[in-house]
Design a protein around this motif. Structure first.
Motif, mmCIF file in Angstrom:
data_model
loop_
_atom_site.group_PDB
_atom_site.id
_atom_site.type_symbol
_atom_site.label_atom_id
_atom_site.label_comp_id
_atom_site.label_asym_id
_atom_site.label_seq_id
_atom_site.Cartn_x
_atom_site.Cartn_y
_atom_site.Cartn_z
ATOM 1 N N LYS A 90 0.834 -1.210 0.000
ATOM 2 C CA LYS A 90 0.000 0.000 0.000
ATOM 3 C C LYS A 90 0.868 1.258 0.000
ATOM 4 C CE LYS A 90 -3.990 2.007 2.446
ATOM 5 N NZ LYS A 90 -3.449 3.314 2.864
ATOM 6 N N SER A 91 1.922 1.262 0.802
ATOM 7 C CA SER A 91 2.787 2.435 0.897
ATOM 8 C C SER A 91 3.518 2.704 -0.415
ATOM 9 C CB SER A 91 3.801 2.246 2.027
ATOM 10 O OG SER A 91 4.579 3.406 2.211
ATOM 11 N N ILE A 92 3.977 1.646 -1.078
ATOM 12 C CA ILE A 92 4.657 1.817 -2.366
ATOM 13 C C ILE A 92 3.711 2.453 -3.379
ATOM 14 C CG2 ILE A 92 5.637 0.584 -4.337
ATOM 15 C CD1 ILE A 92 6.740 -1.463 -2.312
ATOM 16 N N LYS A 93 2.481 1.982 -3.404
ATOM 17 C CA LYS A 93 1.493 2.513 -4.349
ATOM 18 C C LYS A 93 1.231 3.992 -4.094
ATOM 19 C CE LYS A 93 -3.209 1.695 -6.062
ATOM 20 N NZ LYS A 93 -4.431 0.843 -5.937
ATOM 21 N N GLU A 94 1.178 4.375 -2.824
ATOM 22 C CA GLU A 94 0.839 5.750 -2.459
ATOM 23 C C GLU A 94 2.039 6.694 -2.487
ATOM 24 O OE1 GLU A 94 -2.838 4.627 0.616
ATOM 25 O OE2 GLU A 94 -0.873 5.212 1.399
ATOM 26 N N ARG A 95 3.260 6.153 -2.271
ATOM 27 C CA ARG A 95 4.414 7.032 -2.070
ATOM 28 C C ARG A 95 5.591 6.720 -2.999
ATOM 29 N NH1 ARG A 95 7.125 7.671 2.152
ATOM 30 N NH2 ARG A 95 6.978 9.946 2.178
ATOM 31 N N GLN A 96 5.344 6.028 -4.094
ATOM 32 C CA GLN A 96 6.403 5.602 -5.005
ATOM 33 C C GLN A 96 7.372 6.728 -5.361
ATOM 34 O OE1 GLN A 96 8.732 3.370 -7.111
ATOM 35 N NE2 GLN A 96 6.790 2.300 -6.831
ATOM 36 N N ASN A 97 6.861 7.925 -5.615
ATOM 37 C CA ASN A 97 7.703 9.039 -6.051
ATOM 38 C C ASN A 97 8.091 9.985 -4.916
ATOM 39 O OD1 ASN A 97 7.537 8.180 -8.797
ATOM 40 N ND2 ASN A 97 5.492 9.096 -8.929
ATOM 41 N N LYS A 98 7.846 9.565 -3.671
ATOM 42 C CA LYS A 98 8.140 10.428 -2.527
ATOM 43 C C LYS A 98 9.191 9.826 -1.601
ATOM 44 C CE LYS A 98 3.366 12.127 -2.560
ATOM 45 N NZ LYS A 98 2.098 12.223 -1.797
ATOM 46 N N ILE A 99 9.807 8.730 -2.038
ATOM 47 C CA ILE A 99 10.783 8.029 -1.205
ATOM 48 C C ILE A 99 12.184 8.351 -1.703
ATOM 49 C CG2 ILE A 99 11.588 5.763 -0.443
ATOM 50 C CD1 ILE A 99 8.663 4.794 -0.906
ATOM 51 N N TRP A 100 13.059 8.728 -0.796
ATOM 52 C CA TRP A 100 14.420 9.113 -1.150
ATOM 53 C C TRP A 100 15.400 7.981 -0.879
ATOM 54 C CZ3 TRP A 100 14.920 14.626 1.459
ATOM 55 C CH2 TRP A 100 14.050 15.504 0.819
ATOM 56 N N HIS A 101 16.514 7.999 -1.587
ATOM 57 C CA HIS A 101 17.642 7.110 -1.310
ATOM 58 C C HIS A 101 18.652 7.931 -0.519
ATOM 59 C CE1 HIS A 101 20.986 4.258 -3.023
ATOM 60 N NE2 HIS A 101 20.865 4.200 -1.711
ATOM 61 N N VAL A 115 18.678 8.679 -6.887
ATOM 62 C CA VAL A 115 17.290 8.931 -7.269
ATOM 63 C C VAL A 115 16.617 7.587 -7.552
ATOM 64 C CG1 VAL A 115 15.754 10.017 -8.939
ATOM 65 C CG2 VAL A 115 17.888 11.164 -8.264
ATOM 66 N N PRO A 116 15.680 7.155 -6.710
ATOM 67 C CA PRO A 116 14.984 5.892 -6.965
ATOM 68 C C PRO A 116 14.185 5.966 -8.267
ATOM 69 C CG PRO A 116 14.682 6.603 -4.690
ATOM 70 C CD PRO A 116 15.286 7.760 -5.426
ATOM 71 N N THR A 117 14.344 4.964 -9.113
ATOM 72 C CA THR A 117 13.581 4.906 -10.360
ATOM 73 C C THR A 117 12.449 3.894 -10.278
ATOM 74 O OG1 THR A 117 15.145 3.286 -11.268
ATOM 75 C CG2 THR A 117 15.563 5.618 -11.737
ATOM 76 N N ASN A 118 12.531 2.980 -9.307
ATOM 77 C CA ASN A 118 11.452 2.012 -9.098
ATOM 78 C C ASN A 118 11.609 1.381 -7.723
ATOM 79 O OD1 ASN A 118 9.163 0.524 -9.693
ATOM 80 N ND2 ASN A 118 10.271 -1.095 -10.756
ATOM 81 N N ILE A 119 10.495 1.242 -7.011
ATOM 82 C CA ILE A 119 10.468 0.570 -5.714
ATOM 83 C C ILE A 119 9.380 -0.487 -5.789
ATOM 84 C CG2 ILE A 119 10.076 0.849 -3.232
ATOM 85 C CD1 ILE A 119 11.022 3.770 -3.572
ATOM 86 N N TYR A 120 9.708 -1.714 -5.426
ATOM 87 C CA TYR A 120 8.764 -2.806 -5.644
ATOM 88 C C TYR A 120 9.067 -3.987 -4.729
ATOM 89 C CZ TYR A 120 12.776 -4.224 -8.519
ATOM 90 O OH TYR A 120 14.047 -4.525 -8.957
ATOM 91 N N TRP A 211 6.141 -10.127 16.798
ATOM 92 C CA TRP A 211 5.183 -9.107 16.375
ATOM 93 C C TRP A 211 5.042 -9.202 14.859
ATOM 94 C CZ3 TRP A 211 2.638 -6.833 20.256
ATOM 95 C CH2 TRP A 211 3.227 -6.881 21.524
ATOM 96 N N ALA A 212 3.859 -9.593 14.404
ATOM 97 C CA ALA A 212 3.596 -9.803 12.977
ATOM 98 C C ALA A 212 3.170 -8.482 12.346
ATOM 99 C CB ALA A 212 2.509 -10.857 12.796
ATOM 100 N N VAL A 213 4.038 -7.934 11.498
ATOM 101 C CA VAL A 213 3.779 -6.639 10.866
ATOM 102 C C VAL A 213 3.075 -6.875 9.531
ATOM 103 C CG1 VAL A 213 4.783 -4.497 10.012
ATOM 104 C CG2 VAL A 213 5.831 -5.686 11.964
ATOM 105 N N LYS A 214 1.837 -6.412 9.432
ATOM 106 C CA LYS A 214 1.045 -6.614 8.223
ATOM 107 C C LYS A 214 1.105 -5.426 7.270
ATOM 108 C CE LYS A 214 -2.314 -9.998 9.840
ATOM 109 N NZ LYS A 214 -3.763 -10.339 9.916
ATOM 110 N N GLU A 215 1.335 -4.238 7.826
ATOM 111 C CA GLU A 215 1.426 -3.046 6.974
ATOM 112 C C GLU A 215 2.346 -2.030 7.621
ATOM 113 O OE1 GLU A 215 -1.294 0.661 5.312
ATOM 114 O OE2 GLU A 215 -2.317 -1.181 5.951
ATOM 115 N N ALA A 216 3.189 -1.405 6.793
ATOM 116 C CA ALA A 216 4.080 -0.353 7.267
ATOM 117 C C ALA A 216 4.180 0.726 6.196
ATOM 118 C CB ALA A 216 5.459 -0.909 7.589
ATOM 119 N N LYS A 217 4.468 1.941 6.637
ATOM 120 C CA LYS A 217 4.573 3.090 5.739
ATOM 121 C C LYS A 217 6.029 3.489 5.565
ATOM 122 C CE LYS A 217 3.181 7.949 5.337
ATOM 123 N NZ LYS A 217 2.441 9.053 5.995
ATOM 124 N N LEU A 218 6.473 3.553 4.318
ATOM 125 C CA LEU A 218 7.838 3.978 4.017
ATOM 126 C C LEU A 218 7.971 5.496 4.127
ATOM 127 C CD1 LEU A 218 8.402 1.688 0.927
ATOM 128 C CD2 LEU A 218 9.631 1.517 3.101
#
Length: 218
Positions: A90-101, A115-120, A211-218
């Motif tokens: 979910k986070s990748i879909k919402e923030r693909q172009n907002k994540i820095w290296h 400059v990240p060109t793809n996160i997947y 602790w089972a992590v089901k969702e996290a935000k990048l």
């Protein structure tokens, strides 16, 4: 996770404490930024490749292209957490172009190194990660154009192949407690649903919970 200032007579007492205080612990874990471990530890070799392939054919004097692994799922880390498949979907879909290296998790413009060109997310064989286990898990990948004019020293380190371990920062969104004790029905259900997927299963069984992590935000 270690509970500062608390000692327990046995594992059941420890799990009972975690269940009783689960709400507060989860609130704390969600509020703090979490950084993944830099490596996965293979007990037989202690070596893990964190970049499955590093093509150098398109390298120039100013830009190099690298594919990096920032996180591997279904692995009990030093925080007692296991990231389940789809943790970042979910986070990748919402923030693909907002994540820095960035380097060293410094959240500032001057810390940019690429400059990240793809996160997947993609399936990876455990053995390709240096883990003596059949089957596959999921890893978080980033394709990045690493630029010399951002940081010449780190650029050269990448170019020389001296940087091959990576970590990502995140905020937890959805977490559940998994516990190997049938007296705690809800937590035992989460345990049974996930324990066989864990790459370092024996360590999880020794701990008795995670602790089972089901969702996290990048």
């Amino acid at each position: 996770m270690k509970i500062i200032g608390k000692t327990f007579e046995n594992k059941k007492e420890e799990i009972a404490y975690l269940v009783k205080h689960k709400k507060e612990i989860l609130e704390f874990k969600k509020a703090a930024i979490k950084f993944t471990d830099g490596t996965i530890v293979n007990t037989s070799s202690n070596e893990v490749s964190k970049a499955l392939h590093t093509s150098k054919e398109n390298d120039t004097d100013s830009v190099i292209k690298r594919t990096l692994i920032g996180n591997t799922y279904n692995w009990l880390d030093s925080h007692g957490d296991v990231h389940l498949d789809g943790t970042f979907t979910k986070s990748i879909k919402e923030r693909q172009n907002k994540i820095w290296h960035l380097h060293d998790h410094e959240q500032k413009i001057t810390a940019k190194i690429g400059v990240p060109t793809n996160i997947y997310e993609s399936k990876v064989a455990w053995k390709d990660l240096g883990i003596n286990k059949d089957g596959e898990t999921t890893s978080l990948f980033m394709d990045s154009d690493i630029k010399k004019d951002y940081n010449a020293l780190i650029f050269q380190e990448y170019k020389n192949g001296n940087i091959d371990q990576h970590s990502v920062g995140m905020y937890y969104v959805k977490i559940e407690l998994a516990a190997n004790d049938e007296d705690f029905e809800e937590e035992f259900k989460v345990w049974n649903e996930n324990i066989d997927k864990v790459g370092n299963k024996s360590q999880a069984e020794e701990l008795g919970y995670f602790w089972a992590v089901k969702e996290a935000k990048l």
